[in-house]
Design a protein around this motif. Structure first.
Motif, PDB file in Angstrom:
ATOM      1  N   VAL A  13       0.870  -1.172   0.000  1.00  0.00           N
ATOM      2  CA  VAL A  13       0.000   0.000   0.000  1.00  0.00           C
ATOM      3  C   VAL A  13       0.910   1.226   0.000  1.00  0.00           C
ATOM      4  O   VAL A  13       1.801   1.347   0.850  1.00  0.00           O
ATOM      5  CB  VAL A  13      -0.931   0.011   1.230  1.00  0.00           C
ATOM      6  N   LYS A  14       0.699   2.126  -0.962  1.00  0.00           N
ATOM      7  CA  LYS A  14       1.618   3.261  -1.097  1.00  0.00           C
ATOM      8  C   LYS A  14       0.893   4.517  -1.555  1.00  0.00           C
ATOM      9  O   LYS A  14      -0.188   4.441  -2.157  1.00  0.00           O
ATOM     10  CB  LYS A  14       2.729   2.920  -2.091  1.00  0.00           C
ATOM     11  N   PRO A  15       1.464   5.689  -1.270  1.00  0.00           N
ATOM     12  CA  PRO A  15       0.929   6.928  -1.847  1.00  0.00           C
ATOM     13  C   PRO A  15       1.066   6.849  -3.366  1.00  0.00           C
ATOM     14  O   PRO A  15       2.078   6.363  -3.873  1.00  0.00           O
ATOM     15  CB  PRO A  15       1.829   8.021  -1.269  1.00  0.00           C
ATOM     16  N   ALA A  16       0.068   7.319  -4.082  1.00  0.00           N
ATOM     17  CA  ALA A  16       0.120   7.267  -5.548  1.00  0.00           C
ATOM     18  C   ALA A  16       1.100   8.267  -6.123  1.00  0.00           C
ATOM     19  O   ALA A  16       1.605   8.079  -7.236  1.00  0.00           O
ATOM     20  CB  ALA A  16      -1.268   7.501  -6.136  1.00  0.00           C
ATOM     21  N   ILE A  65       5.254   3.825   2.131  1.00  0.00           N
ATOM     22  CA  ILE A  65       4.921   2.494   1.619  1.00  0.00           C
ATOM     23  C   ILE A  65       4.927   1.480   2.760  1.00  0.00           C
ATOM     24  O   ILE A  65       5.828   1.480   3.604  1.00  0.00           O
ATOM     25  CB  ILE A  65       5.917   2.049   0.541  1.00  0.00           C
ATOM     26  N   THR A  66       3.925   0.615   2.773  1.00  0.00           N
ATOM     27  CA  THR A  66       3.852  -0.453   3.773  1.00  0.00           C
ATOM     28  C   THR A  66       3.629  -1.786   3.068  1.00  0.00           C
ATOM     29  O   THR A  66       2.770  -1.892   2.190  1.00  0.00           O
ATOM     30  CB  THR A  66       2.696  -0.223   4.763  1.00  0.00           C
ATOM     31  N   GLY A  72      -4.902  -7.742   9.161  1.00  0.00           N
ATOM     32  CA  GLY A  72      -4.681  -7.012  10.404  1.00  0.00           C
ATOM     33  C   GLY A  72      -3.865  -5.738  10.236  1.00  0.00           C
ATOM     34  O   GLY A  72      -4.018  -4.799  11.012  1.00  0.00           O
ATOM     35  N   GLY A  73      -2.993  -5.696   9.229  1.00  0.00           N
ATOM     36  CA  GLY A  73      -2.148  -4.512   9.046  1.00  0.00           C
ATOM     37  C   GLY A  73      -2.662  -3.532   8.014  1.00  0.00           C
ATOM     38  O   GLY A  73      -2.010  -2.519   7.745  1.00  0.00           O
ATOM     39  N   LEU A  74      -3.834  -3.825   7.444  1.00  0.00           N
ATOM     40  CA  LEU A  74      -4.313  -3.020   6.327  1.00  0.00           C
ATOM     41  C   LEU A  74      -4.674  -1.591   6.715  1.00  0.00           C
ATOM     42  O   LEU A  74      -4.276  -0.628   6.052  1.00  0.00           O
ATOM     43  CB  LEU A  74      -5.511  -3.702   5.667  1.00  0.00           C
ATOM     44  N   ASP A  75      -5.446  -1.420   7.798  1.00  0.00           N
ATOM     45  CA  ASP A  75      -5.919  -0.078   8.162  1.00  0.00           C
ATOM     46  C   ASP A  75      -4.758   0.864   8.471  1.00  0.00           C
ATOM     47  O   ASP A  75      -4.764   2.036   8.066  1.00  0.00           O
ATOM     48  CB  ASP A  75      -6.864  -0.160   9.365  1.00  0.00           C
ATOM     49  N   GLU A  76      -3.772   0.357   9.175  1.00  0.00           N
ATOM     50  CA  GLU A  76      -2.609   1.190   9.513  1.00  0.00           C
ATOM     51  C   GLU A  76      -1.845   1.566   8.243  1.00  0.00           C
ATOM     52  O   GLU A  76      -1.353   2.700   8.111  1.00  0.00           O
ATOM     53  CB  GLU A  76      -1.694   0.435  10.474  1.00  0.00           C
ATOM     54  N   ALA A  77      -1.740   0.636   7.293  1.00  0.00           N
ATOM     55  CA  ALA A  77      -1.043   0.910   6.033  1.00  0.00           C
ATOM     56  C   ALA A  77      -1.770   1.973   5.218  1.00  0.00           C
ATOM     57  O   ALA A  77      -1.142   2.861   4.629  1.00  0.00           O
ATOM     58  CB  ALA A  77      -0.910  -0.377   5.224  1.00  0.00           C
ATOM     59  N   ILE A  78      -3.098   1.891   5.183  1.00  0.00           N
ATOM     60  CA  ILE A  78      -3.895   2.887   4.460  1.00  0.00           C
ATOM     61  C   ILE A  78      -3.695   4.268   5.087  1.00  0.00           C
ATOM     62  O   ILE A  78      -3.499   5.271   4.396  1.00  0.00           O
ATOM     63  CB  ILE A  78      -5.391   2.502   4.471  1.00  0.00           C
ATOM     64  N   GLU A  79      -3.726   4.315   6.396  1.00  0.00           N
ATOM     65  CA  GLU A  79      -3.554   5.589   7.108  1.00  0.00           C
ATOM     66  C   GLU A  79      -2.177   6.187   6.820  1.00  0.00           C
ATOM     67  O   GLU A  79      -2.042   7.389   6.604  1.00  0.00           O
ATOM     68  CB  GLU A  79      -3.735   5.361   8.610  1.00  0.00           C
TER      69      GLU A  79
END
Length: 378
Positions: free
Chosen positions: A203-206, A214-215, A221-228
């Motif tokens: 998951v990264k800034p476009a 980038i995460t 479980g780690g998705l929400d934090e990566a989006i944030e």
């Protein structure tokens, strides 16, 4: 261009820093560029842009533009004044750069013949600065407005590559309005993507670079934090499937007869890092392998793809193209960088050094090409 006599040395404004999260990387790059510019051939005017957007006059002191005790430099520390500002007139008939301070008479700094922008990320590498320079009629190093914008936005970059038949890996985009309208639906879009392509995913800034924001997400479980984390840098985010294979990079440089590709490099796995992230690149100095241990056929293919990507996005001057050589033997383009890093450990100058173009020669070639290129439609 301002009139030149045999005694006149072209004046180069090296513009660096900026408002993006890659501010410090830009300062590092500026230090390396300032060291390499031939002072017998060019006059140099360093101009730093602070994190809040002020154009500042800075000392021509490359030694202060380096990492010290794992601490990154900033324009604010280099500025000659905390309030003074540099103004580049938006007037093609006037290239006089002016310095102003509150309560003082504006000071003329002379004309600028060419700008070497070493800004990374939004507000510098994305076409915004290039548009200002086009309005000002000042030649500059690197790609124009369109190519810079395409090169910065990984969503549209991939769309352009796809339209030209170039190989791109699976990805999904979450646009700002999607997230604002229905975060649950946007999140489900990513979960569905993971169901199709598997975990882990990235998951990264476009519209960011240097691996900032980038995460690598191993599970739900780690998705929400990566989006944030990604949205902290850009409201538009990109989700990419993991591509198993080797990371290969290739430099493209424009010559009189057209763009040519350098020898490629390989970014080996970094044991202390989960992927080639910011710390691996700039703090822990991960070593790339130059030239990459590829077959002659693989080398020729990635060089051809790098030049094709350069042409597809209408780039000028220089590009670093990043690829994955998948386990099945096929190359996939990850992204291009229209203003790649020029730090001492950066891959772009290292690849050209190995290709027979020294660091000072590389800088000189880019400046010469910019001075010969007109602004406007071309």
């Amino acid at each position: 261009m301002s009139s030149q006599t045999s005694s006149h040395k072209p004046r180069v404004a090296v513009v660096f820093g900026g408002r993006s999260s890659e501010h410090a990387i830009s300062v590092l790059t500026a230090g390396a560029v300032l060291r390499a510019i031939d002072r017998d051939k060019y006059d140099v005017l360093p101009i730093g842009i602070t994190s809040d957007g002020r154009w500042a006059l800075t000392a021509d002191d490359p030694e202060r533009m380096a990492i010290a005790d794992r601490r990154l430099p900033s324009v604010a520390e280099l500025a000659e004044s905390s309030e003074g500002g540099v103004v580049l007139p938006v007037d093609p008939t006037n290239r006089e750069v002016v310095y102003t301070e509150p309560g003082a008479v504006p000071k003329a700094l002379g004309e600028v013949d060419v700008v070497f922008p070493v800004l990374h990320g939004p507000y510098g590498e994305d076409g915004t600065l290039q548009g200002l320079l086009e309005l000002s009629g000042v030649p500059y190093v690197g790609s124009g407005v369109l190519a810079s914008a395409v090169g910065q936005d990984k969503d549209y970059m991939k769309r352009v590559f796809t339209s030209f038949g170039l190989p791109v890996g699976p990805y999904e985009v979450i646009r700002p309005r999607e997230w604002e309208k229905d975060p649950s639906a946007a999140r489900k879009k990513i979960v569905d993507f993971a169901a199709e392509h598997g975990w882990p995913l990235f998951v990264k800034p476009a519209r960011a670079g240097s691996s900032i924001g980038i995460t690598k997400v191993d599970d739900l479980g780690g998705l929400d934090e990566a989006i944030e984390e990604a949205r902290r840098h850009d409201p538009k985010i990109l989700v990419e499937a993991l591509l198993r294979g080797r990371e290969i990079e290739c430099g493209v440089l424009e010559f009189a007869d057209g763009p040519r590709a350098s020898v490629p490099a390989e970014i080996p796995p970094v044991s202390a890092h989960d992927f080639y992230d910011f710390e691996a690149k700039y703090i822990d100095s991960a070593d790339g392998i130059v030239p990459a241990p590829l077959s002659a056929e693989e080398t020729a293919e990635v060089q051809e793809l790098a030049v094709a990507a350069f042409e597809a996005a209408s780039c000028e001057g220089l590009v670093r193209a990043d690829f994955f050589l998948q386990d099945n033997g096929e190359f996939v383009i990850n992204e291009i960088n229209t203003l790649p890093g020029f730090t001492p450990i950066s891959m772009y100058p290292r690849m050209w050094q190995e290709s027979g173009v020294s660091y000072p020669e590389l800088i000189d070639r880019l400046l010469e090409a910019a001075l010969q290129r007109s602004t406007g439609l071309r």
